[in-house]
Write a protein that holds these residues in place. Structure first.
Motif, PDB file in Angstrom:
ATOM      1  N   PHE A  48       0.797  -1.225   0.000  1.00 34.74           N
ATOM      2  CA  PHE A  48       0.000   0.000   0.000  1.00 34.74           C
ATOM      3  C   PHE A  48       0.833   1.279   0.000  1.00 34.74           C
ATOM      4  CE2 PHE A  48      -3.414  -2.822   1.807  1.00 34.74           C
ATOM      5  CZ  PHE A  48      -4.197  -2.781   0.673  1.00 34.74           C
ATOM      6  N   THR A  49       2.064   1.245   0.489  1.00 39.65           N
ATOM      7  CA  THR A  49       2.862   2.476   0.554  1.00 39.65           C
ATOM      8  C   THR A  49       3.881   2.593  -0.575  1.00 39.65           C
ATOM      9  OG1 THR A  49       4.359   1.385   2.114  1.00 39.65           O
ATOM     10  CG2 THR A  49       2.587   2.742   3.043  1.00 39.65           C
ATOM     11  N   THR A  50       3.991   1.570  -1.416  1.00 37.20           N
ATOM     12  CA  THR A  50       4.900   1.654  -2.549  1.00 37.20           C
ATOM     13  C   THR A  50       4.218   2.411  -3.689  1.00 37.20           C
ATOM     14  OG1 THR A  50       6.208   0.385  -4.138  1.00 37.20           O
ATOM     15  CG2 THR A  50       4.140  -0.577  -3.464  1.00 37.20           C
ATOM     16  N   ALA A  51       5.012   3.029  -4.537  1.00 35.05           N
ATOM     17  CA  ALA A  51       4.463   3.759  -5.679  1.00 35.05           C
ATOM     18  C   ALA A  51       3.980   2.814  -6.779  1.00 35.05           C
ATOM     19  CB  ALA A  51       5.504   4.721  -6.244  1.00 35.05           C
ATOM     20  N   GLU A  52       4.423   1.571  -6.727  1.00 33.15           N
ATOM     21  CA  GLU A  52       4.067   0.611  -7.773  1.00 33.15           C
ATOM     22  C   GLU A  52       2.588   0.247  -7.705  1.00 33.15           C
ATOM     23  OE1 GLU A  52       5.664  -3.681  -9.491  1.00 33.15           O
ATOM     24  OE2 GLU A  52       6.751  -2.652  -7.906  1.00 33.15           O
ATOM     25  N   ASN A  53       1.954   0.160  -8.869  1.00 32.93           N
ATOM     26  CA  ASN A  53       0.544  -0.239  -8.950  1.00 32.93           C
ATOM     27  C   ASN A  53       0.461  -1.701  -9.346  1.00 32.93           C
ATOM     28  OD1 ASN A  53      -1.158   2.031  -8.316  1.00 32.93           O
ATOM     29  ND2 ASN A  53      -0.315   3.021 -10.133  1.00 32.93           N
ATOM     30  N   TYR A  54       0.185  -2.551  -8.382  1.00 35.16           N
ATOM     31  CA  TYR A  54       0.061  -3.977  -8.663  1.00 35.16           C
ATOM     32  C   TYR A  54      -1.318  -4.268  -9.244  1.00 35.16           C
ATOM     33  CZ  TYR A  54       4.276  -4.682  -5.911  1.00 35.16           C
ATOM     34  OH  TYR A  54       5.570  -4.650  -5.450  1.00 35.16           O
ATOM     35  N   GLN A  55      -1.371  -5.203 -10.177  1.00 36.40           N
ATOM     36  CA  GLN A  55      -2.651  -5.617 -10.765  1.00 36.40           C
ATOM     37  C   GLN A  55      -3.281  -6.696  -9.902  1.00 36.40           C
ATOM     38  OE1 GLN A  55      -3.602  -3.074 -12.896  1.00 36.40           O
ATOM     39  NE2 GLN A  55      -4.862  -4.783 -13.527  1.00 36.40           N
ATOM     40  N   ALA A  56      -4.586  -6.594  -9.707  1.00 35.72           N
ATOM     41  CA  ALA A  56      -5.320  -7.643  -9.007  1.00 35.72           C
ATOM     42  C   ALA A  56      -5.372  -8.879  -9.906  1.00 35.72           C
ATOM     43  CB  ALA A  56      -6.723  -7.163  -8.669  1.00 35.72           C
ATOM     44  N   ILE A  57      -5.522 -10.041  -9.298  1.00 38.20           N
ATOM     45  CA  ILE A  57      -5.531 -11.317 -10.010  1.00 38.20           C
ATOM     46  C   ILE A  57      -6.923 -11.930  -9.931  1.00 38.20           C
ATOM     47  CG2 ILE A  57      -4.523 -13.650 -10.030  1.00 38.20           C
ATOM     48  CD1 ILE A  57      -2.018 -12.219  -8.664  1.00 38.20           C
ATOM     49  N   ASN A  58      -7.479 -12.321 -11.069  1.00 38.10           N
ATOM     50  CA  ASN A  58      -8.776 -13.000 -11.184  1.00 38.10           C
ATOM     51  C   ASN A  58     -10.002 -12.152 -10.861  1.00 38.10           C
ATOM     52  OD1 ASN A  58      -7.558 -15.392 -12.010  1.00 38.10           O
ATOM     53  ND2 ASN A  58      -7.438 -16.193  -9.935  1.00 38.10           N
TER      54      ASN A  58
END
Length: 198
Positions: free
Chosen positions: A3-13
């Motif tokens: 939550f505090t990283t600048a990276e936007n992770y994609q949700a899975i499924n």
């Protein structure tokens, strides 16, 4: 920590996945970000959680375990109860223990020809429940953020007091009041309001 990283992770499924950030800098997500293997919500190390919420669609929605304040895609959302006499109970500045909540609201269609069809997810929710104590007042507080598909996000607030109270629920975004609603409370009876996030 996700939550505090600048990276936007994609949700899975799914459009959004739940995630817990831990105090040791690691995280535990609904689906492992590397293997995509599904994780069990009940295996979250609750005593290690510092943030919990949902991510996906290039957005992050979570609350801080320390005080219960919400971060809704970069905006700090806080909730308070203000009595008629002006006494304020800042519900999301609450350092009591919090029980994590997450669930999906779904429906299934049925037809006589085809039987039960697959389930369709309507919305994804996260939040917590806790007790707020100040003086002789005890408030059971349960805020849940709802992310319905194709509709605006809202916060469902459930509030119960050990004593009758007459006052208002106050919503703030980044420290500015954005909503105030008359919310009288009868002793030991649940009051509920859904506030569309602004």
């Amino acid at each position: 920590m996700l939550f505090t990283t600048a990276e936007n992770y994609q949700a899975i499924n799914l459009p959004f996945n739940w995630n817990a950030d831990y105090a040791n800098g690691k995280n535990f997500a609904e689906y492992d970000l590397l293997t995509h293997k599904k994780n069990d919500f009940y295996l979250i190390q609750k005593n290690q959680v510092i943030r919990f919420g949902l991510f996906g669609q290039r957005m992050k929605f979570y609350f801080e375990m320390s005080d219960g304040s919400f971060n809704i895609n970069g905006r700090k959302i806080e909730v308070a109860y203000v009595k008629e006499d002006g006494k304020t109970y800042p519900l999301t500045t609450n350092f009591e223990q919090k029980d994590l909540i997450t669930y999906k609201e779904a429906f299934t269609d049925f037809s006589n020809q085809q039987g039960v069809q697959r389930s369709n997810i309507k919305s994804i929710h996260f939040g917590y429940k806790t007790n707020y104590k100040k003086d002789d007042i005890q408030l059971f507080f349960q805020p849940t953020v709802a992310l319905p598909f194709n509709e605006r996000a809202f916060i469902e607030v459930k509030l119960t007091s050990n004593k009758p109270m007459n006052g208002y629920l106050l919503f703030q975004s980044n420290g500015t009041e954005v909503g105030r609603f008359y919310a009288p409370l009868a002793a030991n009876r649940v009051g509920q309001i859904n506030w569309i996030i602004k």
